[in-house]
Design a protein around this motif. Structure first.
Motif, PDB file in Angstrom:
ATOM      1  N   ALA A  72      10.366   9.620   7.749  1.00  0.00           N
ATOM      2  CA  ALA A  72       9.824   8.266   7.632  1.00  0.00           C
ATOM      3  C   ALA A  72      10.261   7.626   6.320  1.00  0.00           C
ATOM      4  CB  ALA A  72       8.298   8.308   7.722  1.00  0.00           C
ATOM      5  N   GLU A  73      10.133   8.368   5.239  1.00  0.00           N
ATOM      6  CA  GLU A  73      10.496   7.799   3.939  1.00  0.00           C
ATOM      7  C   GLU A  73      12.000   7.551   3.843  1.00  0.00           C
ATOM      8  OE1 GLU A  73      10.177   8.657  -0.850  1.00  0.00           O
ATOM      9  OE2 GLU A  73       8.886   9.772   0.507  1.00  0.00           O
ATOM     10  N   THR A  74      12.788   8.430   4.451  1.00  0.00           N
ATOM     11  CA  THR A  74      14.246   8.251   4.420  1.00  0.00           C
ATOM     12  C   THR A  74      14.651   6.978   5.154  1.00  0.00           C
ATOM     13  OG1 THR A  74      14.575  10.651   4.329  1.00  0.00           O
ATOM     14  CG2 THR A  74      16.467   9.305   4.974  1.00  0.00           C
ATOM     15  N   TYR A  75      14.093   6.759   6.336  1.00  0.00           N
ATOM     16  CA  TYR A  75      14.419   5.533   7.078  1.00  0.00           C
ATOM     17  C   TYR A  75      13.909   4.294   6.349  1.00  0.00           C
ATOM     18  CZ  TYR A  75      16.570   7.448  11.264  1.00  0.00           C
ATOM     19  OH  TYR A  75      17.452   8.041  12.133  1.00  0.00           O
ATOM     20  N   TYR A  76      12.752   4.433   5.702  1.00  0.00           N
ATOM     21  CA  TYR A  76      12.226   3.304   4.924  1.00  0.00           C
ATOM     22  C   TYR A  76      13.204   2.924   3.808  1.00  0.00           C
ATOM     23  CZ  TYR A  76       9.753   1.221   0.988  1.00  0.00           C
ATOM     24  OH  TYR A  76       9.407   0.437  -0.085  1.00  0.00           O
ATOM     25  N   LYS A  77      13.659   3.932   3.057  1.00  0.00           N
ATOM     26  CA  LYS A  77      14.572   3.643   1.948  1.00  0.00           C
ATOM     27  C   LYS A  77      15.939   3.180   2.453  1.00  0.00           C
ATOM     28  CE  LYS A  77      12.399   6.373  -1.643  1.00  0.00           C
ATOM     29  NZ  LYS A  77      12.547   7.362  -2.725  1.00  0.00           N
ATOM     30  N   TRP A  78      16.365   3.724   3.559  1.00  0.00           N
ATOM     31  CA  TRP A  78      17.634   3.300   4.148  1.00  0.00           C
ATOM     32  C   TRP A  78      17.552   1.829   4.554  1.00  0.00           C
ATOM     33  CZ3 TRP A  78      20.347   6.434   8.655  1.00  0.00           C
ATOM     34  CH2 TRP A  78      21.715   6.155   8.636  1.00  0.00           C
ATOM     35  N   GLY A  79      16.410   1.450   5.136  1.00  0.00           N
ATOM     36  CA  GLY A  79      16.209   0.054   5.522  1.00  0.00           C
ATOM     37  C   GLY A  79      16.191  -0.876   4.329  1.00  0.00           C
ATOM     38  N   ARG A  80      15.603  -0.409   3.224  1.00  0.00           N
ATOM     39  CA  ARG A  80      15.574  -1.223   2.005  1.00  0.00           C
ATOM     40  C   ARG A  80      16.980  -1.449   1.463  1.00  0.00           C
ATOM     41  NH1 ARG A  80      11.009  -1.316  -1.394  1.00  0.00           N
ATOM     42  NH2 ARG A  80      12.426  -2.408  -2.823  1.00  0.00           N
ATOM     43  N   ASN A  81      17.858  -0.471   1.662  1.00  0.00           N
ATOM     44  CA  ASN A  81      19.217  -0.545   1.116  1.00  0.00           C
ATOM     45  C   ASN A  81      20.232  -1.097   2.107  1.00  0.00           C
ATOM     46  OD1 ASN A  81      19.584   0.939  -1.735  1.00  0.00           O
ATOM     47  ND2 ASN A  81      17.889   1.886  -0.618  1.00  0.00           N
ATOM     48  N   LYS A  82      19.796  -1.350   3.341  1.00  0.00           N
ATOM     49  CA  LYS A  82      20.714  -1.886   4.347  1.00  0.00           C
ATOM     50  C   LYS A  82      20.002  -3.015   5.092  1.00  0.00           C
ATOM     51  CE  LYS A  82      24.093  -0.335   7.752  1.00  0.00           C
ATOM     52  NZ  LYS A  82      24.623   0.834   8.501  1.00  0.00           N
ATOM     53  N   PRO A  83      20.000  -4.225   4.524  1.00  0.00           N
ATOM     54  CA  PRO A  83      19.239  -5.340   5.092  1.00  0.00           C
ATOM     55  C   PRO A  83      19.522  -5.612   6.559  1.00  0.00           C
ATOM     56  CG  PRO A  83      20.049  -5.906   2.908  1.00  0.00           C
ATOM     57  CD  PRO A  83      20.678  -4.586   3.258  1.00  0.00           C
ATOM     58  N   SER A  84      20.769  -5.408   6.994  1.00  0.00           N
ATOM     59  CA  SER A  84      21.117  -5.702   8.390  1.00  0.00           C
ATOM     60  C   SER A  84      20.378  -4.795   9.365  1.00  0.00           C
ATOM     61  CB  SER A  84      22.631  -5.550   8.603  1.00  0.00           C
ATOM     62  OG  SER A  84      23.034  -4.208   8.387  1.00  0.00           O
ATOM     63  N   LYS A  85      19.941  -3.628   8.886  1.00  0.00           N
ATOM     64  CA  LYS A  85      19.230  -2.668   9.728  1.00  0.00           C
ATOM     65  C   LYS A  85      17.767  -2.517   9.326  1.00  0.00           C
ATOM     66  CE  LYS A  85      22.425  -0.727  12.481  1.00  0.00           C
ATOM     67  NZ  LYS A  85      22.245  -0.482  13.924  1.00  0.00           N
ATOM     68  N   SER A  86      17.330  -3.357   8.397  1.00  0.00           N
ATOM     69  CA  SER A  86      16.007  -3.172   7.800  1.00  0.00           C
ATOM     70  C   SER A  86      14.892  -3.123   8.833  1.00  0.00           C
ATOM     71  CB  SER A  86      15.730  -4.287   6.789  1.00  0.00           C
ATOM     72  OG  SER A  86      14.448  -4.121   6.223  1.00  0.00           O
ATOM     73  N   GLU A  87      14.839  -4.117   9.711  1.00  0.00           N
ATOM     74  CA  GLU A  87      13.739  -4.168  10.686  1.00  0.00           C
ATOM     75  C   GLU A  87      13.751  -2.955  11.604  1.00  0.00           C
ATOM     76  OE1 GLU A  87      11.871  -7.200  14.054  1.00  0.00           O
ATOM     77  OE2 GLU A  87      13.488  -7.879  12.725  1.00  0.00           O
ATOM     78  N   GLU A  88      14.942  -2.587  12.087  1.00  0.00           N
ATOM     79  CA  GLU A  88      15.071  -1.433  12.983  1.00  0.00           C
ATOM     80  C   GLU A  88      14.622  -0.150  12.291  1.00  0.00           C
ATOM     81  OE1 GLU A  88      18.637   1.309  14.893  1.00  0.00           O
ATOM     82  OE2 GLU A  88      19.061  -0.806  14.398  1.00  0.00           O
ATOM     83  N   TYR A  89      15.095   0.050  11.050  1.00  0.00           N
ATOM     84  CA  TYR A  89      14.772   1.289  10.344  1.00  0.00           C
ATOM     85  C   TYR A  89      13.306   1.345   9.925  1.00  0.00           C
ATOM     86  CZ  TYR A  89      19.757   2.474  10.152  1.00  0.00           C
ATOM     87  OH  TYR A  89      21.039   2.801  10.466  1.00  0.00           O
ATOM     88  N   MET A  90      12.715   0.195   9.623  1.00  0.00           N
ATOM     89  CA  MET A  90      11.287   0.188   9.282  1.00  0.00           C
ATOM     90  C   MET A  90      10.455   0.616  10.486  1.00  0.00           C
ATOM     91  SD  MET A  90      10.959  -0.482   6.114  1.00  0.00           S
ATOM     92  CE  MET A  90      11.949  -1.140   4.764  1.00  0.00           C
ATOM     93  N   GLN A  91      10.818   0.130  11.654  1.00  0.00           N
ATOM     94  CA  GLN A  91      10.096   0.532  12.861  1.00  0.00           C
ATOM     95  C   GLN A  91      10.280   2.020  13.150  1.00  0.00           C
ATOM     96  OE1 GLN A  91       7.853  -1.320  14.606  1.00  0.00           O
ATOM     97  NE2 GLN A  91       8.210  -2.712  12.883  1.00  0.00           N
TER      98      GLN A  91
END
Length: 555
Positions: free
Chosen positions: A233-252
């Motif tokens: 969960a934390e990895t996808y959260y941080k990945w989303g923070r660093n990749k705006p184009s995928k942010s919404e998808e990775y946050m979910q």
């Protein structure tokens, strides 16, 4: 969440506690971050055998993880009178001393913990190393020193290597941490936390795809190992923070993994609070409000719930509840107030103070909110980066004077990520606040706005509007020489970009404004120059009435 993650493994048992199956199950529950289950098991053990020193030590550790220091101390004190593992409880008491800043007391307790230890016994050293690593006032170098002593005694102890990996990782020595975690898992392939930490290191290095791959390897070994889903969960959260184009998808995706993690832990109040912390991170405030109300049903007096209610109420549009909740939380002297609490309180006061038509804000609530925001910045300067959005909301409402005070906070340090944008908005806010018919221009404020635009042109030379607004600002101050200088610089820099740029409607409009204002600035001192610039306007816009009428007056 980071604090929780660290403390969740802070005092895992270091060696096998004999053949006691019940103790082994309690240890497994602690490693799986099922703390309520672990407490229940340990209390059952102690009911049958009140003098079990290790059971008391483990119980005290769980209480410390849950920030229940008084209960932890009671468990450790009882454990000292026990038999097997009694001396470990000195380590627990030492941690409490460390947390209070009593280093001398802590070291005295640590010394008692390993006094007369058997030559090959590393259990006490591991516990001390972990204490130095996970105290709220840690000493990572000391932890590494102690754990290396344990490694010298028994380099093939997997828990020595795991504890050493944690200490190195906390000390930001990722290379040695990697070696230690790898060694731990090679020595004991059932030690999933060690393998999981290899993925955590990759996450820390921002190699998010590789981190996900490594964590999936842990899931393949044991799909019921809860902590790995928290790390996912934390990895996808941080990945989303660093990749705006995928942010919404990775946050979910992050939320789904965290829900999976919760399903594998006990659904206690503490688990729900950890869940709430994560919902704050991913900004799922609807879910946060639901979770906060569920927690109230479980415990109507736990003060931390008011933080979550405050955050979610603000984000969901209820400023009144937000203010009431956060003021209740902050007023409790037992709560550890953080800068974000004051940030939310301040912005909630802004929202409450906004008039129904959105054209004004109650000055008392605004001033009180600004005082809260300044407290937030004093506590944690980095929170300045979060003020940008607050200022923009107020700027959009055309409350320029109020917006200027917020943006000004972020204009001081080039290291802030919004430094350029905050300077732009600060300058614009001051300019528009003073460019009103019923307002006498504030020369001092406009000079600061001019300086802000100068910072922008230095930090971002391609932002040409910085020169344009320096011209406007100096014109408002009545500084003709500087007005002429900056408008001319604006036109020259636009011209460097070529005819296409100059022909853009917005740019053309600003060039015409520049020529007219330069001409007006020359009107009283150099009529020839004034006429020259009015004629430049008419070349671009033959029907421009201001230039036409002004030329007549010049004659």
């Amino acid at each position: 969440m980071n604090k929780f993650k660290i403390f969740s493994v802070a005092f895992m048992a270091s060696v096998s506690f004999g053949n006691a199956q019940d103790i082994a199950q309690a240890r497994k529950a602690i490693d799986g971050e099922q703390y309520e289950n672990a407490k229940s098991m340990l209390k059952s053990i102690l009911k049958a055998s009140p003098i079990d020193g290790r059971a008391n030590f483990l119980l005290g550790n769980v209480y410390l993880i849950q920030s229940e220091t008084d209960s932890a101390k009671i468990a450790y004190d009882k454990g000292l009178a026990g038999t097997d593992g009694a001396k470990l409880n000195y380590v627990g008491l030492g941690v409490i001393d460390l947390d209070k800043g009593n280093t001398v007391g802590a070291e005295a307790n640590f010394a008692l913990a390993i006094k007369d230890a058997k030559k090959k016994d590393v259990e006490g050293l591991i516990a001390i190393g972990r204490a130095y690593t996970y105290s709220t006032k840690p000493n990572f170098k000391k932890a590494i020193e102690v754990l290396n002593k344990a490694k010298e005694i028994n380099p093939n102890d997997a828990n020595v290597q795991l504890a050493l990996g944690d200490a190195y990782n906390s000390d930001k020595n990722q290379n040695d941490a990697y070696v230690a975690y790898r060694n731990a898992f090679q020595i004991d392939p059932t030690l999933l936390r060690a393998k999981m930490q290899l993925g955590v290191l990759l996450k820390g290095a921002k190699s998010y795809d590789e981190a996900i791959k490594a964590l999936n390897e842990v899931i393949a070994i044991n799909p019921n190992y809860g902590p790995v889903y928290r790390e996912m969960a934390e990895t996808y959260y941080k990945w989303g923070r660093n990749k705006p184009s995928k942010s919404e998808e990775y946050m979910q995706t992050a939320i789904k993994y965290y829900e999976k993690y919760l399903s594998l832990t006990d659904q206690s109040l503490h688990s729900r609070m950890r869940h709430a912390d994560f919902l704050v991170l991913v900004k799922d405030y609807k879910a946060l409000e639901i979770e906060a109300n569920k927690m109230i049903e479980m415990d109507k007096v736990n003060p931390r719930i008011f933080r979550y209610l405050g955050y979610s109420a603000y984000e969901n549009g209820n400023a009144e509840v937000a203010i009431k909740s956060l003021e209740s939380f902050i007023a409790n002297p037992n709560n550890k107030v953080i800068s974000k609490d004051y940030l939310y309180l301040g912005t909630a006061k802004f929202k409450k103070g906004l008039s129904a038509d959105g054209l004004s804000i109650d000055p008392v609530l605004y001033d009180s909110g600004m005082a809260d925001i300044k407290k937030a910045v004093e506590m944690e300067p980095s929170i300045i980066e979060e003020l940008n959005e607050v200022g923009k909301k107020i700027f959009t409402l055309k409350l320029f004077k109020e917006a200027a005070a917020i943006f000004e906070i972020g204009t001081t340090d080039p290291e802030f990520k919004n430094y350029v944008e905050d300077n732009i908005y600060y300058g614009l806010s001051v300019y528009y606040a003073n460019n009103k018919k019923d307002v006498i221009p504030d020369a001092a404020a406009l000079q600061k706005a001019d300086l802000a635009f100068e910072k922008v042109t230095v930090a971002s030379p391609t932002y040409l509007d910085g020169y344009f607004y320096r011209g406007r600002t100096n014109s408002l101050m009545g500084n003709d020489p500087m007005t002429i200088k900056y408008y001319e610089e604006y036109v020259a820099k636009v011209a460097e970009k070529g005819p296409e740029e100059m022909a853009k409607p917005t740019v053309l409009k600003r060039i015409i404004e520049s020529y007219n204002t330069i001409a007006a600035s020359y009107a009283n001192t150099d009529k020839v120059k004034a006429a020259e610039y009015f004629n430049k306007t008419l070349t671009l816009d033959p029907t421009n009435s201001y230039a036409t009428e002004s030329l007549k007056l010049l004659k």
